[in-house]
Design a protein around this motif. Structure first.
Motif, PDB file in Angstrom:
ATOM      1  N   PRO A  88       0.822  -1.213   0.000  1.00  8.87           N
ATOM      2  CA  PRO A  88       0.000   0.000   0.000  1.00  8.87           C
ATOM      3  C   PRO A  88       0.859   1.268   0.000  1.00  8.87           C
ATOM      4  O   PRO A  88       1.890   1.322   0.668  1.00  8.87           O
ATOM      5  CB  PRO A  88      -0.777  -0.113   1.310  1.00  8.87           C
ATOM      6  N   GLU A  89       0.409   2.273  -0.777  1.00 16.64           N
ATOM      7  CA  GLU A  89       1.184   3.507  -0.927  1.00 16.64           C
ATOM      8  C   GLU A  89       1.474   4.160   0.420  1.00 16.64           C
ATOM      9  O   GLU A  89       2.567   4.668   0.644  1.00 16.64           O
ATOM     10  CB  GLU A  89       0.444   4.505  -1.822  1.00 16.64           C
ATOM     11  N   LEU A  90       0.465   4.149   1.299  1.00 13.26           N
ATOM     12  CA  LEU A  90       0.637   4.832   2.582  1.00 13.26           C
ATOM     13  C   LEU A  90       1.808   4.227   3.352  1.00 13.26           C
ATOM     14  O   LEU A  90       2.664   4.946   3.889  1.00 13.26           O
ATOM     15  CB  LEU A  90      -0.651   4.733   3.399  1.00 13.26           C
ATOM     16  N   ILE A  91       1.861   2.878   3.370  1.00 12.74           N
ATOM     17  CA  ILE A  91       2.934   2.204   4.103  1.00 12.74           C
ATOM     18  C   ILE A  91       4.272   2.484   3.433  1.00 12.74           C
ATOM     19  O   ILE A  91       5.274   2.776   4.100  1.00 12.74           O
ATOM     20  CB  ILE A  91       2.649   0.693   4.166  1.00 12.74           C
TER      21      ILE A  91
ATOM     22  N   LYS B  15      -5.079  -1.704  -1.256  1.00  9.96           N
ATOM     23  CA  LYS B  15      -3.962  -0.824  -0.910  1.00  9.96           C
ATOM     24  C   LYS B  15      -4.433   0.538  -0.436  1.00  9.96           C
ATOM     25  O   LYS B  15      -3.648   1.301   0.107  1.00  9.96           O
ATOM     26  CB  LYS B  15      -3.037  -0.667  -2.123  1.00  9.96           C
ATOM     27  N   ALA B  16      -5.725   0.848  -0.657  1.00  5.07           N
ATOM     28  CA  ALA B  16      -6.244   2.128  -0.171  1.00  5.07           C
ATOM     29  C   ALA B  16      -6.734   2.027   1.266  1.00  5.07           C
ATOM     30  O   ALA B  16      -6.860   3.036   1.945  1.00  5.07           O
ATOM     31  CB  ALA B  16      -7.370   2.616  -1.071  1.00  5.07           C
TER      32      ALA B  16
ATOM     33  N   PRO C   1      -5.447   1.233   4.176  1.00  4.79           N
ATOM     34  CA  PRO C   1      -4.732   1.799   5.328  1.00  4.79           C
ATOM     35  C   PRO C   1      -5.081   3.252   5.620  1.00  4.79           C
ATOM     36  O   PRO C   1      -4.857   3.721   6.720  1.00  4.79           O
ATOM     37  CB  PRO C   1      -3.252   1.674   4.945  1.00  4.79           C
TER      38      PRO C   1
ATOM     39  N   TYR D  87      -2.897  -1.437   9.624  1.00  3.83           N
ATOM     40  CA  TYR D  87      -1.837  -0.437   9.663  1.00  3.83           C
ATOM     41  C   TYR D  87      -1.838   0.320  10.981  1.00  3.83           C
ATOM     42  O   TYR D  87      -0.771   0.614  11.530  1.00  3.83           O
ATOM     43  CB  TYR D  87      -1.970   0.541   8.482  1.00  3.83           C
TER      44      TYR D  87
ATOM     45  N   LEU E 209       6.028  -2.594  10.513  1.00  2.00           N
ATOM     46  CA  LEU E 209       5.719  -2.281   9.126  1.00  2.00           C
ATOM     47  C   LEU E 209       5.966  -3.484   8.233  1.00  2.00           C
ATOM     48  O   LEU E 209       5.211  -3.758   7.308  1.00  2.00           O
ATOM     49  CB  LEU E 209       6.575  -1.108   8.643  1.00  2.00           C
TER      50      LEU E 209
END
Lengths: 240, 229
Positions: free
Chosen positions: A73-76, B169-170, B172, B183, B200
């Motif tokens: 994920p982009e945020l991570i 993937k959105a 989080p 997350y 992480l």
């Protein structure tokens, strides 16, 4: 706060209005996006050539890079790279006996988003290069062009029309992904909005305003990219 | 590298994983239904509905999900208590939660992206198949249910798989509105134990595994129908 008059005052570009803060945020969003986009293009072009022409270890590393970036994920990724990147750089500097540097939030944001963009760009460029008819490249080689000249004169202009739709998509992605930088605390449009909204308690108004700004950026870029595409496709036969 | 914290935090991690998966399932499930409606309106609806559906898709695809989420959570969320009687109603415990706002905004956003995909797929169904259905005397509803929609979904299936992964993937982002998703758990572990990278990494492995499961599942679904190449 009763009338629309006061709401307009809140959005005015001069203090005590918060419009100026929002516009400054929008500007830094655009600048971060532009920076990351160009970093991405450079990484993407080198990556694509590496994937097509490189030896096995190079290809393996590049495959790992593109797969990892596209699966996480982009945020991570952004948070991980933001902290790990600054920390890692300072450790390297320390190991080399150099003093530690304070990394500017802007540079870090551009670098992090650029690395993310680079992975997607690699795939876009790889596909675009593969879509060039082999005959054209062979013809250039037959004329005795060196690989570098061939790339500049034949491959690059020929891949652009194929790559442009993908590139336009990625530009939309980076302008919107740059909002994630707000989470690590660099003030661009999203964070500026949150600050303005938090200070005035007019959450709805300010988030709507920033959504409108993002939409304006997107729509404007749509126009630009379609103009670019007609320019790059000039001289090509029209299909359907 | 220190992973000993996993032993004390695994219930929290599991709960976070459930929240993440729940967000994904809710947004994809409801979003897909909404997307079918939006796509159909864009293809066969009357002109003014078409314009509205188009506008909806453009607006939601043109602004960042984070802003949409914050607009709902902070903006609409701050307006909701002004509705008389809502605070006392049985709905309030749900409407108070960040999870509700995250689920709604993810659903709306997913619907906008999916509608574009489905619109293209609906237009890509060969005309002859629809005409064949019509000449069998199918009503337009039967035609849609038996031929048009199933064919369109099949055409769009590879793209849908990609969209679902993007939606995963959105998720989080929900952590920014106090949802304890996977997350957010990693974030909490970082605050408690001062370990930055290990949580992480664990979370990343989970997301990658989920991605693999999703792509595998869609491959199986795609393989149900033989394709002539």
């Amino acid at each position: 706060m009763s009338s629309t008059q006061s709401l307009l005052e809140l959005l005015s570009p001069y203090p005590p209005g918060w419009g100026g803060v929002l516009l400054a945020g929008a500007l830094s969003t655009v600048l971060i996006s532009l920076g990351a986009y160009f970093v991405g293009i450079v990484i993407g072009l080198t990556g694509a050539i590496g994937k097509l022409k490189g030896n096995r270890p190079v290809r393996f590393v590049l495959d790992l890079y593109t797969t990892a970036v596209r699966a996480i994920p982009e945020l991570i990724l952004i948070i991980g790279l933001y902290y790990a990147g600054t920390d890692g750089l300072n450790r390297i500097l320390l190991a080399l006996g150099l003093p530690a540097v304070e990394i500017n939030g802007f540079v870090a944001a551009v670098a992090v988003l650029g690395i993310v963009q680079g992975a997607y760009m690699t795939e876009v460029f790889r596909g675009a290069i593969l879509a060039i008819p082999v005959g054209q490249i062979e013809a250039a080689a037959a004329f005795g062009m060196r690989p570098r000249l061939r790339f500049r004169r034949i491959v690059l202009p020929a891949l652009m029309p194929n790559a442009l739709p993908g590139l336009a998509n990625l530009w939309m992605c980076v302008t919107k992904d740059s909002a994630l930088i707000a989470v690590v605390g660099y003030q661009e449009l999203a964070l500026a909005t949150r600050i303005a909204a938090g200070n005035t308690k007019h959450y709805f108004l300010f988030f709507l305003a920033s959504a409108a700004l993002y939409l304006a950026i997107t729509l404007l870029s749509n126009v630009l990219f379609s103009a670019l595409e007609t320019r790059f496709r000039r001289g090509q036969p029209k299909t359907a | 590298m220190n992973f000993s914290w996993i032993f004390s935090y695994w219930p929290l991690l599991a709960a976070g994983a459930v929240q993440t998966v729940l967000l994904l399932v809710i947004s994809v499930g409801f979003g897909f239904v909404l997307a079918i409606g939006l796509a159909l309106t864009q293809v066969i609806g009357p002109r003014w509905l078409k314009v509205m559906a188009r506008g909806y898709c453009t607006c939601l695809r043109g602004t960042p999900l984070l802003i949409q989420l914050w607009l709902l959570y902070y903006g609409v969320g701050s307006l909701l208590p002004m509705i008389p009687g809502l605070r006392a109603s049985f709905l309030w415990p749900i409407l108070r939660e960040g999870f509700f706002f995250a689920a709604v905004s993810f659903t709306l956003n997913y619907a906008a992206y999916e509608a574009e995909v489905l619109r293209g797929a609906l237009l890509a169904v060969p005309k002859g198949e629809l005409e064949a259905g019509r000449s069998f005397g199918m009503s337009s509803w039967t035609l849609l249910r038996r031929i048009w929609l199933p064919r369109a979904i099949r055409i769009a299936l590879p793209t849908i798989a990609g969209e679902v992964v993007l939606q995963l993937k959105a998720t989080p982002l929900a952590f920014t509105v106090t949802v304890m998703d996977l997350y957010a758990v990693a974030y909490k572990v970082r605050q408690d134990t001062l370990l930055v990278y290990e949580p992480l990494m664990v979370v990343t492995v989970f997301y990658v595994c989920l991605t693999l499961i999703i792509t595998r599942a869609f491959k199986i679904v795609e393989a149900q129908v033989p394709v002539r190449r």
